[in-house]
Design a protein around this motif. Structure first.
Motif, PDB file in Angstrom:
ATOM      1  N   LEU A  61      64.033  35.694  27.123  1.00 13.87           N
ATOM      2  CA  LEU A  61      63.516  36.198  25.755  1.00 13.87           C
ATOM      3  C   LEU A  61      62.243  35.520  25.168  1.00 13.87           C
ATOM      4  N   ILE A  62      61.507  36.287  24.367  1.00 17.17           N
ATOM      5  CA  ILE A  62      60.643  35.774  23.525  1.00 17.17           C
ATOM      6  C   ILE A  62      60.618  36.186  22.172  1.00 17.17           C
ATOM      7  N   ASP A  63      60.906  35.203  21.094  1.00 15.35           N
ATOM      8  CA  ASP A  63      61.304  35.314  19.939  1.00 15.35           C
ATOM      9  C   ASP A  63      62.496  36.072  19.765  1.00 15.35           C
ATOM     10  N   GLY A  64      63.367  35.953  20.540  1.00 16.50           N
ATOM     11  CA  GLY A  64      64.785  36.642  20.295  1.00 16.50           C
ATOM     12  C   GLY A  64      64.935  37.904  20.998  1.00 16.50           C
ATOM     13  N   ALA A  65      63.707  38.598  21.506  1.00 16.75           N
ATOM     14  CA  ALA A  65      63.800  39.749  22.159  1.00 16.75           C
ATOM     15  C   ALA A  65      63.653  39.573  23.642  1.00 16.75           C
ATOM     16  N   PRO A  66      64.159  40.689  24.397  1.00 20.50           N
ATOM     17  CA  PRO A  66      63.902  40.608  25.800  1.00 20.50           C
ATOM     18  C   PRO A  66      62.574  40.743  26.193  1.00 20.50           C
ATOM     19  N   LEU A  67      61.988  39.929  27.246  1.00 18.54           N
ATOM     20  CA  LEU A  67      60.522  39.797  27.707  1.00 18.54           C
ATOM     21  C   LEU A  67      60.051  41.247  28.233  1.00 18.54           C
ATOM     22  N   PRO A  68      59.118  41.778  27.686  1.00 17.83           N
ATOM     23  CA  PRO A  68      58.562  43.146  28.252  1.00 17.83           C
ATOM     24  C   PRO A  68      58.612  43.065  29.641  1.00 17.83           C
ATOM     25  N   PRO A  69      58.842  44.177  30.497  1.00 24.54           N
ATOM     26  CA  PRO A  69      58.862  44.132  31.710  1.00 24.54           C
ATOM     27  C   PRO A  69      57.650  44.199  32.524  1.00 24.54           C
ATOM     28  N   GLU A  70      56.551  44.547  31.821  1.00 24.34           N
ATOM     29  CA  GLU A  70      55.155  44.506  32.227  1.00 24.34           C
ATOM     30  C   GLU A  70      54.229  43.435  31.596  1.00 24.34           C
ATOM     31  N   PRO A  71      53.227  42.927  32.418  1.00 27.86           N
ATOM     32  CA  PRO A  71      52.311  41.983  31.726  1.00 27.86           C
ATOM     33  C   PRO A  71      51.595  42.394  30.485  1.00 27.86           C
ATOM     34  N   GLY A  72      51.357  41.985  29.394  1.00 32.96           N
ATOM     35  CA  GLY A  72      50.968  42.546  28.214  1.00 32.96           C
ATOM     36  C   GLY A  72      50.010  41.464  27.524  1.00 32.96           C
ATOM     37  N   PRO A  73      49.275  42.074  26.413  1.00 34.06           N
ATOM     38  CA  PRO A  73      48.404  41.037  25.633  1.00 34.06           C
ATOM     39  C   PRO A  73      49.094  39.940  25.023  1.00 34.06           C
ATOM     40  N   ASP A  74      50.274  40.148  24.903  1.00 30.17           N
ATOM     41  CA  ASP A  74      51.117  38.877  24.119  1.00 30.17           C
ATOM     42  C   ASP A  74      51.260  37.513  25.316  1.00 30.17           C
ATOM     43  N   ARG A  75      50.735  37.823  26.428  1.00 33.19           N
ATOM     44  CA  ARG A  75      50.893  36.896  27.410  1.00 33.19           C
ATOM     45  C   ARG A  75      49.526  36.771  28.122  1.00 33.19           C
ATOM     46  N   GLY A  76      48.687  35.489  27.991  1.00 31.68           N
ATOM     47  CA  GLY A  76      47.667  35.464  28.783  1.00 31.68           C
ATOM     48  C   GLY A  76      47.776  34.553  29.857  1.00 31.68           C
ATOM     49  N   VAL A  77      46.838  34.638  30.887  1.00 32.85           N
ATOM     50  CA  VAL A  77      47.001  33.857  32.208  1.00 32.85           C
ATOM     51  C   VAL A  77      45.656  33.292  32.723  1.00 32.85           C
ATOM     52  N   VAL A  78      45.669  32.131  33.107  1.00 37.66           N
ATOM     53  CA  VAL A  78      44.408  31.878  33.727  1.00 37.66           C
ATOM     54  C   VAL A  78      44.990  30.898  34.999  1.00 37.66           C
ATOM     55  N   PHE A  79      44.054  31.227  36.101  1.00 36.80           N
ATOM     56  CA  PHE A  79      44.728  30.917  37.502  1.00 36.80           C
ATOM     57  C   PHE A  79      43.763  29.843  37.814  1.00 36.80           C
ATOM     58  N   GLN A  80      44.000  29.268  39.007  1.00 35.22           N
ATOM     59  CA  GLN A  80      43.053  28.295  39.555  1.00 35.22           C
ATOM     60  C   GLN A  80      41.778  28.992  40.016  1.00 35.22           C
ATOM     61  N   ARG A  81      42.250  29.866  40.815  1.00 35.53           N
ATOM     62  CA  ARG A  81      40.749  30.682  41.169  1.00 35.53           C
ATOM     63  C   ARG A  81      40.305  31.290  40.028  1.00 35.53           C
ATOM     64  N   TYR A  82      39.064  31.585  39.876  1.00 36.53           N
ATOM     65  CA  TYR A  82      38.611  31.721  38.499  1.00 36.53           C
ATOM     66  C   TYR A  82      38.620  33.458  38.481  1.00 36.53           C
ATOM     67  N   SER A  83      39.542  33.752  37.289  1.00 32.72           N
ATOM     68  CA  SER A  83      39.763  35.354  37.256  1.00 32.72           C
ATOM     69  C   SER A  83      38.869  36.076  36.428  1.00 32.72           C
ATOM     70  N   VAL A  84      37.439  36.134  36.723  1.00 33.33           N
ATOM     71  CA  VAL A  84      36.363  36.597  36.236  1.00 33.33           C
ATOM     72  C   VAL A  84      35.645  37.585  37.127  1.00 33.33           C
ATOM     73  N   PHE A  85      34.976  38.594  36.512  1.00 30.86           N
ATOM     74  CA  PHE A  85      34.358  39.716  37.231  1.00 30.86           C
ATOM     75  C   PHE A  85      33.035  39.470  37.454  1.00 30.86           C
ATOM     76  N   PRO A  86      32.552  39.436  38.800  1.00 29.24           N
ATOM     77  CA  PRO A  86      31.320  38.980  39.085  1.00 29.24           C
ATOM     78  C   PRO A  86      30.271  39.798  38.721  1.00 29.24           C
ATOM     79  N   HIS A  87      30.610  41.087  38.658  1.00 31.54           N
ATOM     80  CA  HIS A  87      29.299  42.027  38.241  1.00 31.54           C
ATOM     81  C   HIS A  87      29.114  42.381  36.654  1.00 31.54           C
ATOM     82  N   LEU A  88      29.981  41.429  35.824  1.00 30.32           N
ATOM     83  CA  LEU A  88      29.827  41.636  34.236  1.00 30.32           C
ATOM     84  C   LEU A  88      29.438  40.450  33.982  1.00 30.32           C
ATOM     85  N   THR A  89      28.597  40.388  32.775  1.00 29.74           N
ATOM     86  CA  THR A  89      27.867  39.098  32.336  1.00 29.74           C
ATOM     87  C   THR A  89      29.321  38.418  31.630  1.00 29.74           C
ATOM     88  N   VAL A  90      28.965  37.260  31.189  1.00 28.29           N
ATOM     89  CA  VAL A  90      29.747  36.236  30.367  1.00 28.29           C
ATOM     90  C   VAL A  90      30.335  36.958  29.125  1.00 28.29           C
TER      91      VAL A  90
END
Length: 261
Positions: A61-90
């Motif tokens: 549960l998040i704030d008393g409600a079931p966690l949404p079944p898909e990843p969404g903007p309410d949860r951000g993630v950063v991995f060990q391998r840099y999750s950036v897009f090489p063809h885009l600028t910063v």
């Protein structure tokens, strides 16, 4: 608010039990570090919080409600391998999440909405120390700068929960120390709960407000399929660390990791 409740969660893959009977309440704006041996299910647990995996049993549960079944903007993630897009600028990397959320078909914003997004992105880049690098590409950045960029990507979406999967493990010690100071400040300034997987005990006790250990109570080869890992220790840091305390961003206040874990 961003409180999490994990209630009797199990994760099984066929006949293999990875996690069993995991229960923990994570209060709003906590910083929880997950530690334990390799292969004990820490990353699987993180993937369930993200929504990439579903519990076999139990509920999250998040704030008393079931966690949404898909990843969404309410949860951000950063991995060990840099999750950036090489063809885009910063700047383009940081903008992309907002563009995909607001305009999923075109991945492009226009007019006042684009202007507001650009202002937010530049403000976030300034927070992570990349304001002078917005026109560069990831290949032109050091490892530490790429990880700052990955943090900016995640934080621009203003997540309730930030998930970190060994995000600083590939960095040199000196760079990692700088990123630790930055991470403390970001947690201090942004209203979010942080859950981080790490193998570095010093990192866990330097950054977190709680250190939670996952272990298998039975780990003989013939038992690994039948018994999963669970939480064996839950250690609050003393004196307590709370988001909003000015002392959080002073590295000299943090002592060494306690022995015996």
């Amino acid at each position: 608010m961003s409180a999490l409740k994990i209630d009797n969660v199990w994760k099984e893959y066929g006949d293999q039990i990875v996690l069993e009977s995991v229960s923990i309440d994570i209060e709003d704006r906590a910083f929880v570090a997950l530690v334990g041996p390799s292969g004990c299910g820490k990353t699987t647990f993180l993937r369930m919080l993200l929504g990439q995996e579903r519990p076999t049993r139990g509920q999250i549960l998040i704030d008393g409600a079931p966690l949404p079944p898909e990843p969404g903007p309410d949860r951000g993630v950063v991995f060990q391998r840099y999750s950036v897009f090489p063809h885009l600028t910063v700047l383009g990397n940081v903008l992309l999440g907002r563009e995909l959320t607001r305009s999923p078909r075109l991945a492009r914003l226009f007019g006042a909405e684009r202007k507001a997004a650009l202002e937010d992105a530049r403000e976030m880049l300034a927070q992570v120390g990349l304001s002078r690098s917005e026109d560069k590409y990831p290949a032109q950045l050091s490892g530490g700068m790429q990880q700052r960029l990955a943090l900016a990507q995640a934080l621009l979406m203003k997540p309730k929960v930030l998930l970190l999967d060994e995000p600083f493990g590939a960095l040199d010690p000196g760079i990692r120390a700088d990123i630790h100071v930055l991470m403390k400040r970001l947690w201090h300034e942004n209203p979010m709960t942080v859950v981080m997987v790490t193998h570095d005990m010093r990192e866990a006790f330097t950054l977190a407000s709680r250190v939670v250990a996952f272990e298998r109570s039975r780990d003989r080869p013939e038992e690994k399929l039948r018994y999963g890992a669970t939480i064996t220790r839950d250690i609050p840091i003393w004196p307590p660390r709370r988001a909003g305390q000015a002392s959080l961003i002073r590295p000299d206040r943090d002592g060494p990791a306690p022995k015996g874990l």
